[in-house]
Design an enzyme around this catalytic site. Structure first.
Site: not given
Ligand SMILES: *Cc1c(COP(=O)(O)O)cnc(C)c1O
Length: 461
Positions: A116, A111-113
């Protein structure tokens, strides 16, 4: 025009613009940056039909203080979510008693995509406009590093240096970082532990002359733009589930480490998203569970679990929540944070009507993975499994529960094998990177070695 709407949780900086808040990351007084006011929406009607990038644009523009034109924002959000492999960016999938919000269709399958990919584009845009360059420096135990690298690969005027402990990250994590061959990406395998990398990073950032001379920036989870990008999927998922169930409200279960993801849910709630409860789910590193059940926020020992991205005992975004919990009083936040830094434990009065919390151990996590696979044909990664199993203890009549799926199971094949007894966690991207060439520099775990390397790379263009 640009207004100065961003403040620090500790109240000791003059208000700054959205753009400055994004570039500053951490506030100069040691606090975290927040908008002076969270807009409260009277109607959500015009948002319901929007695509994911359109909704992202509608939400982000409310916080950008006129610093970005609609055209710029449209391009930034379209570019950021074009790299996702699912047409809906973040689709919702029904599995047993839960709706699973799949946040893992980006380039690193976590989920960090979502934050970021956007932050990388935003940095590039702001640097073009303001001039200058940015050299990002980070130390990773595996997860944030790869999402940050994929967020800024190939971007103008940005370099990224990511240290990881040599031989101590999983093969998949290593490959996700080192197979990115863009010239602005530098992977450094440190001959030491993750803590060595953290120590080197801290020392380099405390050298203010070095930091200024080379425009160093941090890869961390406290940048306001990351939280902001994550607010979007709370609205998006609530709308999708409302279309299906005609319910008034939903609740979200969020597997939590640094309190960044669930804080974004809290912002959505304050904006008027149809949220009944936010269910905070932690693994055995349960500082946040203990806080929400006793009111005491106190450090514990970090334990290694099956959900490593949540192996955190001091949540770096928690201070943002504290600001609201303490009635937006920065002096109270500062006093409490200073006491916490001194004693490692603080008691916070009152209760919160929105949050409930739970914790899940190794056995419960494995059992949830096995159960969802056998009963509902759905494979949970170990982080999502913590969220799902905690959520099951908080189901409510007429309020659908949406569990955030923070990683694709193929990123954690060992846990999946333990849970279901077979090697069934596959993804074509993972198969592919295992065979791609990689590039990485080995360095001793010494501050000077890293400093020299960074200096040389920057000087050589
Ligand atoms: C980072 C991460 C989390 C925790 O997110 P926070 O914002 O730190 O709460 C959960 N799951 C996965 C897979 C992650 O990478």
């Amino acid at each position: 025009m640009h207004s100065h709407n961003y403040i620090s949780t500790r109240g000791s900086i003059e208000p700054i613009t959205f753009e400055d808040a994004v570039m500053m990351g951490l506030a100069d007084d040691g606090g975290l940056l927040l908008p002076a006011e969270i807009p409260r929406l009277s109607s959500l009607k015009s948002w319901r039909q929007l695509s994911y990038p359109e909704l992202a644009m509608a939400i982000i523009r409310l916080f950008a203080d006129g610093g970005l034109s609609d055209g710029e924002l449209q391009r930034l959000t379209a570019d950021s979510y074009r790299t996702f492999s699912h047409s809906q960016t973040a689709p919702v999938h029904k599995a047993g008693p839960l709706y699973i919000l799949e946040l893992f269709h980006g380039p690193t399958l976590a989920f960090k995509d979502i934050a970021l990919q956007f932050l990388g584009n935003l940095f590039e845009h702001l640097l073009r406009k303001r001039g200058g360059e940015l050299n990002l420096l980070g130390a990773t135990s595996g997860d944030t590093g790869s999402a940050a690298i994929h967020g800024v690969r190939g971007k103008d005027n940005i370099r990224i240096f990511v240290m990881h402990p040599k031989g101590r990250v999983s093969l998949i994590q290593e490959k996700q970082m080192t197979t990115v061959l863009d010239e602005n990406v530098h992977n450094l395998a440190i001959e030491g532990s993750f803590d060595d990398g953290q120590r080197i990073l801290k020392n380099l950032f405390s050298d203010l002359d070095f930091k200024r001379r080379y425009s160093l920036g941090a890869v961390n989870s406290v940048n306001w733009a990351r939280v902001l990008a994550q607010v979007v999927y709370y609205f998006y998922a609530a709308f999708r589930v409302q279309e299906e169930t005609a319910c008034d409200k939903v609740q979200f279960a969020v597997p939590t480490g640094n309190f960044g993801d669930i804080f974004a849910g809290y912002v959505a709630f304050r904006m008027g998203a149809p949220i009944e409860k936010l269910i905070l789910a932690c693994n055995e590193n349960d500082i946040l569970y203990r806080f929400f059940s006793t009111g005491v926020y106190s450090k514990g020992e970090v334990k290694a679990t099956l959900s490593p991205a949540m192996d955190i005992q001091v949540a770096s975004n928690f201070e943002r929540y504290l600001y609201y919990r303490l009635a937006e009083n920065p002096e109270a936040v500062r006093t409490l944070m200073e006491e916490f830094a001194k004693t490692g434990s603080v008691k916070i009065p009152g209760e919160d009507p929105v949050f409930v919390a739970g914790t899940m151990d190794r056995e419960g996590t494995l059992s949830a993975i096995g159960r969802y696979y056998r009963q509902f044909g759905y494979l949970l990664d170990p982080h999502t499994a913590v969220g799902a199993s905690v959520a099951e203890g908080h189901l409510r009549e007429n309020v659908p529960t949406i569990c955030l799926a923070t990683a694709h199971p193929a990123k954690f094949p060992d846990a999946i094998r333990q849970a279901v007894g077979e090697d069934i966690a596959k993804h074509p991207l993972i198969e592919e990177i295992l065979h791609l060439p990689s590039q990485c520099h080995d360095l001793p775990a010494e501050e000077d070695a890293v400093r020299d390397y960074v200096e040389r790379r920057i000087q050589n263009g």
